[in-house]
Design a protein around this motif. Structure first.
Motif, short mmCIF file in Angstrom:
data_model
loop_
_atom_site.label_atom_id
_atom_site.label_comp_id
_atom_site.label_asym_id
_atom_site.label_seq_id
_atom_site.Cartn_x
_atom_site.Cartn_y
_atom_site.Cartn_z
N ARG A 305 0.81 -1.17 0.06
CA ARG A 305 0.11 -0.04 -0.04
C ARG A 305 0.91 1.31 -0.11
NH1 ARG A 305 -4.26 1.36 4.77
NH2 ARG A 305 -2.41 1.62 5.86
N GLU A 306 1.81 1.20 0.78
CA GLU A 306 2.85 2.33 0.78
C GLU A 306 3.53 2.61 -0.74
OE1 GLU A 306 6.81 2.90 3.06
OE2 GLU A 306 5.17 3.60 4.38
N ILE A 307 3.94 1.56 -1.22
CA ILE A 307 4.40 1.69 -2.53
C ILE A 307 3.26 2.24 -3.52
CG2 ILE A 307 5.17 0.58 -4.69
CD1 ILE A 307 6.69 -1.33 -2.75
N ALA A 308 2.07 1.64 -3.41
CA ALA A 308 1.11 2.39 -4.28
C ALA A 308 0.80 3.68 -4.03
CB ALA A 308 -0.16 1.51 -4.18
N ARG A 309 0.77 4.06 -2.92
CA ARG A 309 0.58 5.74 -2.45
C ARG A 309 1.59 6.49 -3.02
NH1 ARG A 309 -2.57 4.97 3.52
NH2 ARG A 309 -4.64 4.48 2.46
N GLU A 310 2.95 5.95 -3.02
CA GLU A 310 4.11 6.61 -3.26
C GLU A 310 3.68 6.94 -4.89
OE1 GLU A 310 8.67 5.45 -2.53
OE2 GLU A 310 7.57 4.17 -3.81
N HIS A 311 3.44 6.34 -5.47
CA HIS A 311 3.05 6.34 -6.98
C HIS A 311 1.60 7.19 -7.38
CE1 HIS A 311 5.97 3.40 -7.32
NE2 HIS A 311 6.13 3.58 -8.64
N GLY A 312 1.12 7.78 -6.40
CA GLY A 312 -0.03 8.39 -6.46
C GLY A 312 -1.34 7.59 -6.68
N GLY A 313 -1.24 6.60 -6.34
CA GLY A 313 -2.22 5.29 -6.60
C GLY A 313 -2.96 4.87 -5.26
N GLU A 314 -3.95 3.64 -5.46
CA GLU A 314 -4.58 3.02 -4.32
C GLU A 314 -4.44 1.60 -4.49
OE1 GLU A 314 -5.80 4.40 -1.64
OE2 GLU A 314 -5.62 6.37 -1.92
N LEU A 315 -4.42 1.13 -3.49
CA LEU A 315 -4.57 -0.55 -3.29
C LEU A 315 -5.91 -0.96 -2.54
CD1 LEU A 315 -3.08 -3.08 -4.06
CD2 LEU A 315 -2.00 -2.98 -1.77
N ARG A 316 -6.60 -1.62 -3.41
CA ARG A 316 -8.04 -2.10 -2.65
C ARG A 316 -8.08 -3.59 -2.87
NH1 ARG A 316 -11.02 2.89 -6.06
NH2 ARG A 316 -9.71 4.59 -4.96
N TYR A 317 -9.38 -4.10 -2.27
CA TYR A 317 -9.41 -5.53 -2.35
C TYR A 317 -10.87 -5.96 -2.16
CZ TYR A 317 -10.09 -6.58 2.48
OH TYR A 317 -10.51 -6.69 3.86
N THR A 318 -11.49 -6.94 -2.92
CA THR A 318 -12.71 -7.77 -2.54
C THR A 318 -12.57 -8.94 -2.27
OG1 THR A 318 -13.00 -8.09 -4.75
CG2 THR A 318 -13.76 -6.09 -3.77
N SER A 319 -13.14 -9.63 -1.37
CA SER A 319 -12.91 -10.96 -1.08
C SER A 319 -14.10 -11.92 -0.62
CB SER A 319 -11.96 -11.02 0.34
OG SER A 319 -11.37 -12.47 0.38
N ARG A 320 -14.23 -12.90 -0.97
CA ARG A 320 -15.14 -13.93 -0.62
C ARG A 320 -14.47 -15.41 -0.55
NH1 ARG A 320 -17.45 -16.58 -5.11
NH2 ARG A 320 -17.54 -15.22 -6.83
N PRO A 321 -14.74 -16.37 -0.06
CA PRO A 321 -14.08 -17.90 -0.36
C PRO A 321 -13.85 -18.14 -1.74
CG PRO A 321 -15.62 -17.90 1.78
CD PRO A 321 -16.00 -16.56 1.00
N GLY A 322 -12.75 -18.54 -2.28
CA GLY A 322 -12.61 -19.06 -3.48
C GLY A 322 -12.34 -17.73 -4.48
N GLU A 323 -12.45 -16.68 -4.01
CA GLU A 323 -12.02 -15.43 -5.04
C GLU A 323 -11.86 -14.37 -4.32
OE1 GLU A 323 -13.98 -14.64 -8.89
OE2 GLU A 323 -14.46 -12.93 -7.72
N THR A 324 -10.79 -13.94 -4.04
CA THR A 324 -10.14 -12.59 -3.63
C THR A 324 -9.42 -11.78 -4.73
OG1 THR A 324 -9.91 -13.65 -1.29
CG2 THR A 324 -8.50 -11.52 -2.08
N VAL A 325 -9.61 -10.65 -4.90
CA VAL A 325 -8.97 -9.76 -5.98
C VAL A 325 -8.27 -8.67 -5.43
CG1 VAL A 325 -9.44 -8.61 -8.18
CG2 VAL A 325 -10.73 -10.29 -7.42
#
Length: 337
Positions: A305-325
């Motif tokens: 997340r720190e690297i993402a923000r260093e690039h002006g970006g964001e890191l997010r996720y969604t998750s359920r059993p069998g599929e996490t993105v």
């Protein structure tokens, strides 16, 4: 540790020490810990361990520690005192025969005003890994010179290249090179292909799938740091039990990135088929030193997340059993308010 004689060794220590029972109630604290928490040693007896580990996920780890064969660590956590202030501490939780839990608490010096707690932790980590990296690189060089098999020579070269990359990251964390990212044009698909090559060299490589948008242009970034971010996401998924990873790229219009908005963003998805993010960790997943594994450091996602923000970006996720993105968003062009 059932009587005062058993605990006499801890009385004079500057390190805070406590003993909790199987219900996570404090049975005893030494004077150093009582002073840190600004509580009376006798009045603490019988209170919940939440006096020290005040967050539910930390208490959950303490409950798990009762049954683990090795100590669990909480590093750099903010522990409140009865004075109303809070101190940053490392806490080690060691199970004892009889179902008790021994805690050792080390107060940490506050970071410099311009330094985040994560940066301070990473700098200490970088210092510790530099010597092993040098030894690792030297051993790989010797192997590369002494083996004739071309595939094995290629793998030794991969070890050398990765040791060099990690040494460069360590140097930047230690501010030997100013600590600033080395920004330039980055082809994200080249980094994803490099990521795939690294993952296939693992002892238990995953099944890899690719779903790229070939029309995406280069972005402005630090190729090594972005590769480290993606590697952290992928390895985190594999260590959580994923067997298949899908690497996907898309262009995403009008994305909010922190306090600003990007008219167009690059989205990189790392999709896995693992069990999903535990409910107890979902609100704190990106915080430093939070891990769902007994042997986890809790640094991988925080650093990502720190690297993402260093690039002006964001890191997010969604998750359920069998599929996490996990989705990395990076600005394409100029962001605006």
């Amino acid at each position: 540790m059932s009587d005062s004689a058993d605990r006499s060794w801890a009385e004079p220590l500057a390190t805070g020490v406590a003993l909790a029972d199987a219900q996570l109630r404090l049975r005893w604290v030494n004077p150093a810990l009582a002073e840190l928490l600004a509580i009376g040693p006798r009045s603490a007896v019988g209170q919940s361990l939440a006096v020290l580990l005040h967050r539910p996920e930390w208490m959950a780890l303490a409950q798990r520690a009762l049954h683990e064969p090795a100590p669990l660590q909480l590093r750099g956590i903010d522990v409140p005192s009865a004075r109303g202030d809070a101190a940053r501490m490392d806490v080690s939780m060691q199970p004892l025969p009889g179902g008790e839990l021994l805690l050792e608490v080390h107060a940490l010096a506050p970071p410099a005003p311009s330094e985040t707690p994560l940066s301070a932790t990473l700098r200490g980590f970088a210092h510790e890994v530099k010597n092993p990296l040098a030894g690792l690189r030297g051993a790989a060089q010797l192997l590369q010179r002494r083996i004739d098999d071309e595939q094995l020579r290629s793998l030794a070269g991969l070890v050398i290249a990765e040791a060099d990359r990690l040494a460069a990251l360590a140097n930047r964390l230690l501010r030997h090179e100013g600590g600033a990212a080395r920004m330039g044009p980055v082809n994200i698909h080249e980094q994803l292909e490099r990521l795939g090559y690294l993952l296939l060299a693992e002892s238990a490589p995953p099944a890899l799938r690719h779903d790229y948008d070939p029309s995406l242009p280069d972005i402005h970034g630090d190729a090594d740091r972005l590769l480290q971010l993606l590697l952290n996401l992928a390895r985190n998924a594999l260590e959580a039990g994923a067997r298949t990873l899908t690497l996907r790229t898309r262009a995403e219009p009008v994305v909010r990135l922190g306090e600003r908005a990007a008219r167009m963003a690059l989205r990189v998805d790392v999709l896995d088929d693992g069990p999903g993010v535990p409910l107890a960790l979902r609100d704190t997943l990106f915080e430093p030193l939070v891990s769902g594994r007994a042997d986890g450091t809790g640094l991988g996602l925080a650093l990502a997340r720190e690297i993402a923000r260093e690039h002006g970006g964001e890191l997010r996720y969604t998750s359920r059993p069998g599929e996490t993105v996990f989705s990395l968003y990076l600005p394409m062009g100029h962001a605006h308010d």
